[in-house]
Write a protein that holds these residues in place. Structure first.
Motif, PDB file in Angstrom:
ATOM      1  N   ASP A  26       0.908  -1.177   0.005  1.00 46.90           N
ATOM      2  CA  ASP A  26      -0.008   0.057  -0.012  1.00 46.90           C
ATOM      3  C   ASP A  26       1.064   1.315  -0.059  1.00 46.90           C
ATOM      4  OD1 ASP A  26      -2.361  -1.585   0.161  1.00 46.90           O
ATOM      5  OD2 ASP A  26      -1.968  -1.877   2.458  1.00 46.90           O
ATOM      6  N   VAL A  32      -0.229   4.986   6.898  1.00 47.54           N
ATOM      7  CA  VAL A  32      -1.566   5.119   6.240  1.00 47.54           C
ATOM      8  C   VAL A  32      -2.417   4.264   6.568  1.00 47.54           C
ATOM      9  CG1 VAL A  32      -2.561   5.231   3.960  1.00 47.54           C
ATOM     10  CG2 VAL A  32      -0.571   6.327   4.407  1.00 47.54           C
ATOM     11  N   THR A  33      -2.244   2.791   6.715  1.00 52.94           N
ATOM     12  CA  THR A  33      -2.948   1.975   7.242  1.00 52.94           C
ATOM     13  C   THR A  33      -3.595   1.932   8.483  1.00 52.94           C
ATOM     14  OG1 THR A  33      -1.573   0.408   5.775  1.00 52.94           O
ATOM     15  CG2 THR A  33      -3.301  -0.811   7.178  1.00 52.94           C
ATOM     16  N   ILE A  36      -6.153   4.782   8.069  1.00 50.84           N
ATOM     17  CA  ILE A  36      -7.432   4.232   7.423  1.00 50.84           C
ATOM     18  C   ILE A  36      -7.896   3.316   8.709  1.00 50.84           C
ATOM     19  CG2 ILE A  36      -8.098   2.214   6.146  1.00 50.84           C
ATOM     20  CD1 ILE A  36      -6.009   3.360   4.034  1.00 50.84           C
ATOM     21  N   LEU A  73     -12.643   0.580   4.083  1.00 51.73           N
ATOM     22  CA  LEU A  73     -11.786   1.645   3.558  1.00 51.73           C
ATOM     23  C   LEU A  73     -10.536   1.327   3.017  1.00 51.73           C
ATOM     24  CD1 LEU A  73     -12.361   4.111   6.506  1.00 51.73           C
ATOM     25  CD2 LEU A  73     -13.546   3.987   4.373  1.00 51.73           C
ATOM     26  N   LEU A  74      -9.876   0.311   3.426  1.00 54.79           N
ATOM     27  CA  LEU A  74      -8.545  -0.031   2.838  1.00 54.79           C
ATOM     28  C   LEU A  74      -8.851  -0.527   1.277  1.00 54.79           C
ATOM     29  CD1 LEU A  74      -5.552  -0.532   3.045  1.00 54.79           C
ATOM     30  CD2 LEU A  74      -5.827  -2.731   4.141  1.00 54.79           C
ATOM     31  N   TYR A  77      -9.596   2.509  -0.854  1.00 52.01           N
ATOM     32  CA  TYR A  77      -7.987   3.154  -0.749  1.00 52.01           C
ATOM     33  C   TYR A  77      -7.486   2.439  -1.974  1.00 52.01           C
ATOM     34  CZ  TYR A  77      -3.706   4.826   0.516  1.00 52.01           C
ATOM     35  OH  TYR A  77      -2.236   5.459   0.264  1.00 52.01           O
ATOM     36  N   ARG A  78      -7.385   1.215  -2.039  1.00 55.25           N
ATOM     37  CA  ARG A  78      -6.552   0.523  -2.954  1.00 55.25           C
ATOM     38  C   ARG A  78      -7.090   0.475  -4.316  1.00 55.25           C
ATOM     39  NH1 ARG A  78      -4.832  -5.498  -0.104  1.00 55.25           N
ATOM     40  NH2 ARG A  78      -3.392  -4.267   1.477  1.00 55.25           N
ATOM     41  N   VAL A  81      -6.203   4.275  -5.234  1.00 49.25           N
ATOM     42  CA  VAL A  81      -4.755   4.595  -5.395  1.00 49.25           C
ATOM     43  C   VAL A  81      -4.557   3.661  -6.708  1.00 49.25           C
ATOM     44  CG1 VAL A  81      -2.487   4.223  -4.599  1.00 49.25           C
ATOM     45  CG2 VAL A  81      -4.284   5.027  -3.004  1.00 49.25           C
TER      46      VAL A  81
END
Length: 87
Positions: A26, A32-33, A36, A73-74, A77-78, A81
């Motif tokens: 990530d 960041v994790t 999140i 959310l992860l 986010y992936r 991004v």
């Protein structure tokens, strides 16, 4: 003040658990994790309390709810991004 500190601690744990459940590279790394995870704690709480009407439950329940929110959310986010880096 205590609730905010509790959400940060639970969110940090949830972010670490989400990273274990969804391994991979990530952008931003573990910081960041964890962020999140903190946001996931708020999202998970909102979903369970406001939408499902399931409040309370204690520390373990809070960790589970926050981890589910962090995983959601992860994943989002992936997706976001991943699209940006694929161009």
């Amino acid at each position: 003040m205590g609730a905010i500190l509790g959400a940060i601690i639970i969110g940090g744990i949830a972010g670490a658990l989400a990273k274990l459940i969804m391994p991979g590279d990530d952008p931003g790394g573990i910081i960041v994790t964890i962020l999140i995870g903190i946001a996931g704690a708020f999202v998970g709480s909102f979903i369970t309390v406001n939408l499902l009407g399931m409040g309370g439950g204690g520390f373990i329940w809070s960790i589970i709810v926050a981890t589910i929110g962090a995983i959601i959310l992860l994943a989002i986010y992936r997706l976001i991004v991943g699209r940006r880096t694929a161009r």
